[in-house]
Design an enzyme around this catalytic site. Structure first.
Site, short mmCIF file in Angstrom:
data_model
loop_
_atom_site.label_atom_id
_atom_site.label_comp_id
_atom_site.label_asym_id
_atom_site.label_seq_id
_atom_site.Cartn_x
_atom_site.Cartn_y
_atom_site.Cartn_z
N ASP A 399 -62.09 0.46 -11.09
CA ASP A 399 -61.75 0.15 -12.47
C ASP A 399 -61.28 1.37 -13.24
OD1 ASP A 399 -61.56 -2.29 -13.81
OD2 ASP A 399 -63.24 -1.82 -15.11
N ASP A 784 -75.50 -8.97 -16.13
CA ASP A 784 -76.26 -9.57 -15.05
C ASP A 784 -77.30 -10.57 -15.58
OD1 ASP A 784 -77.67 -7.60 -16.30
OD2 ASP A 784 -78.03 -6.38 -14.51
#
Length: 1084
Positions: A399, A784
């Site tokens: 990324d 998450d």
């Protein structure tokens, strides 16, 4: 897309697609491999020749290699169709006629006019039902396939393809050639992609290759042909019906089948001798706590009312916090798996593996903070995992678009060709070379091959040379040239601007990307860097993971996904099989959204000063949640069901659909009724949800297919509605319907590159459900927790898998500053969830989230708020010592009993918890200490930063936790001090309590013997605070026992303010003396 064809970069909106490092030698079309010597893909024999000496070709459409006996058997006793393209077999010269041959006009074989029509009508109807949808998409197009670049062919494209020459070699998907050749017509990606519906009532193997039962029947049929057996009644088992012996349906095989039907995992309950006393003490502690709070509220301290009121509010909050933390641990469980049963059912020796494919995701951002050598070890451990190589694909998400990561991955791919065969040959653990060679154990244990020592030394030398090459790349990348990075062939690196670059994809390894040193295939290794442009919201890690979901679905489409951080390597090569014991379970797998593994760490100091291992959370809290609805998702080391990430509903039983009753969730359900488990989910009840929890599709609708629909256009929902959910990629949409994974049969390899670049473009998610209901959920830096919560709210369950050998190991920041910054990020994410619409306090009450599971999620988002009462409570002892007042009045013997019982119940609960969990008392104490350290620093800052971010729009930057190595000695990082404002509050609390102890003792000395009694209660609380902050104090002193000047200045400043207040209060002087001194005047 071939692994050796270079990188593909492009932008969908800009209509750009180029290939970098293109070799002119492979620009032309490659000739198809000769068919001579082909192997039958059914029985393993050679295909053979016809009477004229030509290679026997069973299917004229795709030339799928099948020998003459298998071809005859399939026409006579099978589905009469090719197992690959599902085209009906035409009769060849010398073959007996079967039903349907009379429709063929090109057959002139008169001497073999035999009719075997019995029993064929039903088989043909079945075949037509299965192949109707898929065959409709296989009509050849008269359009030539367009090239994706300016006149150059690209990896995965079909050069100069026409309707007559549209053929490409493939193995298990369109990503590489092999011996098989089949026709794949061009399909316009703008057109809707027909979807083949899977009937759950049938054997799933009937839809693809490698059908074990089919192979066994073919072997039995060939045996009958060779021996010319007409009647086999004498061979049947006495008193039993069945097939011929040796066909795999009776005899010893029957016992093997029975063994394979055994469950592949089981729940190991905590012994009642440990669990029952634990629950009794919890109930008693709750009762004692009620009486204690009742006494505290009804007995105020009038001369210290502010201190008393503050203490009571703090104690009530602590009581609520304990309830949220304690009751989700009411029913802890352990689990164990049976890998031998998994192998017996899905992975028998000598037979094609039936294990489902898995795509493994590795995420990285900054190679200077996340060293490429660490990422390389993680990738090497994935490539050498104990799993069929054609079922594993590794995707590395860069990324930060760093060329350092790309070049390091290229070196890793080359070294993997030597490392992977070494691991599998000698069955070593772990399979990350850095940690394998660093083991301080006898590496010769259980090794019996004489060549092992020699090969190990050679491999260690190879790895050291590999490390030198990686270090050279890192040294070169420290300073970026003014003109930007350039690749080896002189091409500018597309990702020179990490905030404005095209999407990039490079397949380093794969079925066509080179073999290892032993000549075996390697798992796929794919580099992915999604497109980034100014003005687009990229959603950090969650956005990168969603891009990996889409690109993996287009290229390989594994049925399951496993994500790990770049510093978490596979410590157990059988970790994927451990997860498959749950995911591929016929009953449990249908409602399991993910299998979470505990996090284990390397490089932690012996005493774990800052509780980096999180043993209490992973070995106590997670086991407790596993007994309710499953553990929360912790961001790494987790294997997902791809269907759950797509927003599908789980397949639930009637028992699962019973109303959420608190008593049932806490104490278990009653005995099953007669109809308790007979039918699967009822559609009306499944869809009776709020809009926020309604799944995008109901899996049963897909399984039932088009039954009851006369119009094919009403298949599930319109293409336009699908695009609003998943985005405008027909290839990806088709892949979402493949429940068992694999590339859809209608996929054209010529469109793969363009679609892969398309789905990672920065604008692909606009006006879709990505990040809202699909994939990783946006809205928090701790994506998450939010992602797992959404799945549990839909009714999915999760599994906590703790194999004897830890599945994954990673690195953790062991110095104080990095540890506090890490905890700050987690706490800030919890605050963001608390202030969002997904807060468990009010979200999803019409879903399937169990009450105790809701308590667990509430606890994960409100714990940072405990920092406010905690820091107030930690300063109360100092105020009491400085003012000579106390928060508790003089108590009677009856009242003191409640205080004693409360402390006894607290310690008893902890001891019994340690007993059933196996956690050591040292780990428990470190956890208690860091709870106070983090609560008085990182959690407090997270509360204010979260409020500023949500209410005032002031955003905080995400800081990647550095993964440093111990170059200056063992645990050198432990003593590194980095200034951060997080250190000020706990340092101030520490100094204030030390000053309070000095003031309190001084006052007692001056006041005489009678003042020592009340002093002990105050000293006890002050020493309790200092004992919990002791690791923090050691971290401030460092290795040389020197505290940084800035910490001393701030702490002394704040401590001086409190000291001046103490002098102003002047507790050593009585009121009468103070009044006399005030009236004395100048003539005293």
């Amino acid at each position: 897309m071939e692994a050796s064809a270079g990188m593909v970069a492009g932008s969908h909106k800009r209509n750009e697609l180029v290939r970098i490092r293109h070799d002119s030698s492979d620009s032309g079309s490659k000739p198809l491999k000769s068919l001579n010597g082909q192997i039958c893909q059914i029985c393993g024999d050679t295909v053979g020749l016809t009477a004229t000496g030509d290679v026997f070709v069973a299917c004229n459409e795709c030339a799928f290699p099948v020998c003459r006996p298998c071809y005859e058997y399939e026409r006579k006793d099978g589905n009469q169709s090719c197992p690959q393209c599902k085209t009906r077999y035409k009769r060849h010269r010398g073959s007996p006629r079967v039903e349907g041959d009379e429709d063929e006009v090109d057959s002139d074989d008169i001497e073999n006019e035999f009719n075997y029509a019995q029993g064929k009508a039903k088989a043909r109807r079945q075949w037509e039902e299965d192949a109707d949808l898929s065959s409709s998409s296989r009509r050849e197009s008269q359009q030539p396939i367009p090239l994706l670049t300016n006149g150059q062919t690209m990896s995965g494209e079909i050069p100069c393809a026409t309707p007559d020459t549209q053929s490409v070699r493939t193995t298990s998907g369109p990503l590489g050639p092999s011996e098989k050749v089949h026709s794949l017509p061009y399909i316009d990606p703008r057109q809707p992609v027909p979807v083949r519906i899977v009937d759950p009532s049938k054997d799933l193997n009937s839809y693809g290759l490698g059908n074990v039962d089919w192979k066994e029947r073919v072997e039995g049929w060939k045996l009958k042909q060779e021996k010319n057996m007409v009647q086999m009644t004498g061979r049947y088992a006495e008193g039993k019906g069945g097939d011929v012996e040796g066909t795999g349906s009776n005899g010893e095989e029957l016992q093997m089948v029975d063994d394979a039907r055994q469950p592949m995992s089981r729940v190991v309950p905590i012994p009642s001798s440990q669990l029952t006393p634990y629950r009794v003490v919890i109930v008693l502690r709750l009762i004692i706590l009620g009486f204690f709070l009742q006494y505290r509220v009804t007995h105020p301290v009038k001369d210290a009312y502010p201190l008393w009121l503050t203490s009571v509010i703090c104690e009530i909050w602590f009581a609520l916090s304990w309830i949220l933390d304690q009751f989700p641990k009411w029913s802890p469980v352990n689990r164990e798996t049976y890998l031998e049963r998994l192998a017996l059912r899905y992975d028998r020796d000598g037979e094609p593996s039936q294990l489902d494919p898995v795509d493994v995701f590795v995420s990285t951002v900054d190679p200077l903070k996340e060293p490429p050598l660490v990422t390389a070890n993680t990738v090497l451990s994935i490539l050498s995992v104990d799993y069929p190589v054609d079922k594993v694909s590794c995707y590395v998400s860069d990324d930060g678009s760093a060329m350092l990561t790309f070049e390091a991955l290229s070196e890793t791919a080359e070294f993997a060709k030597k490392w992977v065969p070494f691991c599998k040959k000698h069955n070593i653990e772990p399979r990350a070379p850095e940690f394998y060679f660093a083991q301080k154990i006898d590496y010769l244990k259980d090794k019996i091959q004489p060549s092992f020592v020699k090969e190990r030394r050679a491999m260690k030398r190879e790895y050291e040379e590999f490390k030198v090459r990686i270090n050279a790349l890192v040294a070169k990348a420290q300073k970026m040239p003014e003109e930007g990075w350039t690749m080896q062939d002189g091409t500018p690196w597309p990702g020179n601007n990490p905030r404005d670059h095209p999407g990039m994809i490079q397949v380093f390894l794969g079925h066509s990307g080179g073999l290892d040193t032993d000549g075996n295939e390697l798992p796929r290794l794919v580099y992915v860097s999604r497109e980034k442009r100014p003005g687009f919201q990229h959603h950090k890690k969650a956005g990168a993971m969603n891009a990996l979901i889409r690109v993996s679905a287009v290229l390989t489409n594994g049925a399951y996904l496993l994500n790990v951080d770049c510093d978490h390597y596979f410590n157990n090569s059988k970790a994927l099989k451990e997860a498959m014991c749950f995911m591929m379970d016929p009953v449990l797998g249908k409602k399991t959204c993910y299998v979470q593994f505990p996090q284990r760490f390397d490089g932690i100091d012996l005493h774990d000063r800052y509780a980096n291992r999180n043993i209490v959370f992973f070995d106590i809290n997670m086991k407790g949640q596993d007994g309710i609805q499953g553990p929360v998702y912790v961001g790494t080391g987790c294997c997902f069901n791809r269907q759950a990430l797509y927003g599908y509903d789980p397949v639930l039983t009637e028992e699962d659909l019973e109303p959420n009753i608190i008593v049932k969730s806490c104490w278990g359900s009653r005995k099953k009724g007669k109809g308790g488990n007979k039918k699967y989910i009822d559609k009306k009840r499944a869809m009776n949800r709020t809009e926020s929890t309604v799944p995008i599709f109901n899996m049963e609708d897909i399984e039932e297919g088009v039954e009851g629909y006369d119009d094919e256009r009403s298949l599930l929902m319109s293409q336009k509605s699908l695009e609003k959910r998943f985005g405008q990629s027909p290839v990806f949409i088709a892949a979402t319907f493949m429940e068992q994974g694999g590339i859809p049969p209608s996929t054209n390899p010529a469109t793969l590159l363009k679609e892969a670049i398309h789905v990672i473009s920065c604008g692909y998610e606009d006006k879709t459900e990505w990040g809202k209901e699909i994939g990783w959920i946006y809205g928090s830096v701790t994506e998450d927790i939010l992602t797992g919560f959404k799945m549990h709210a839909r009714g999915w369950i999760s599994i906590y898998c703790m194999p004897p050998r830890p599945a994954f190991k990673g690195s953790a920041p062991i110095n104080l500053s990095d540890r506090l910054n890490q905890v700050l990020r987690w706490a800030l994410g919890s605050i963001e969830i608390f202030l969002s619409r997904h807060c468990p306090l009010w979200y999803g009450y019409n879903g399937r989230l169990k009450p105790l599971m809701r308590l667990a999620y509430i606890n994960t988002i409100v714990y940072p708020f405990t920092s406010i009462p905690l820091i107030a409570y930690c300063t109360l002892p100092a105020f009491c010592l400085l003012t000579n007042k106390f928060i508790i009045p003089e108590i009677s013997n009856f009242a003191s009993m409640w205080f004693i019982l409360l402390f006894v119940s607290i310690f008893t609960t902890s001891i019994l918890e340690l007993r059933w969990s196996g956690v050591s008392i040292e780990d428990w104490w470190r956890n208690e200490q860091f709870w106070v350290i983090g609560g008085t620093s990182a959690h407090l800052f997270a509360v204010f930063q979260g409020l500023l971010k949500v209410l005032a729009g002031i955003d905080t930057n995400f800081t990647v936790t550095s993964k440093a190595s111990d170059e200056d000695g063992d645990f050198a990082e432990l003593y590194v001090f980095k200034w951060t404002s997080l250190l000020i509050p706990p340092t101030t609390v520490l100094i204030v309590n030390l000053v309070g102890i000095v003031a309190g003792v001084s006052y007692a000395i001056n006041s005489g013997y009678q003042s020592w009694g009340p002093l002990f209660g105050k000293l006890f609380f002050a020493i309790w605070v200092i004992a919990h902050l002791y690791p923090f104090l050691k971290g401030l002193l460092g290795r040389q026992n020197r505290t940084p000047t800035i910490v001393i200045v701030w702490s002394v400043l704040l401590a001086s303010i409190f000291s001046l207040l103490w002098v102003r209060i002047d507790p050593f002087t009585s009121d009468s003396n103070r009044l006399t001194n005030g009236q004395c005047g100048i003539n005293c």
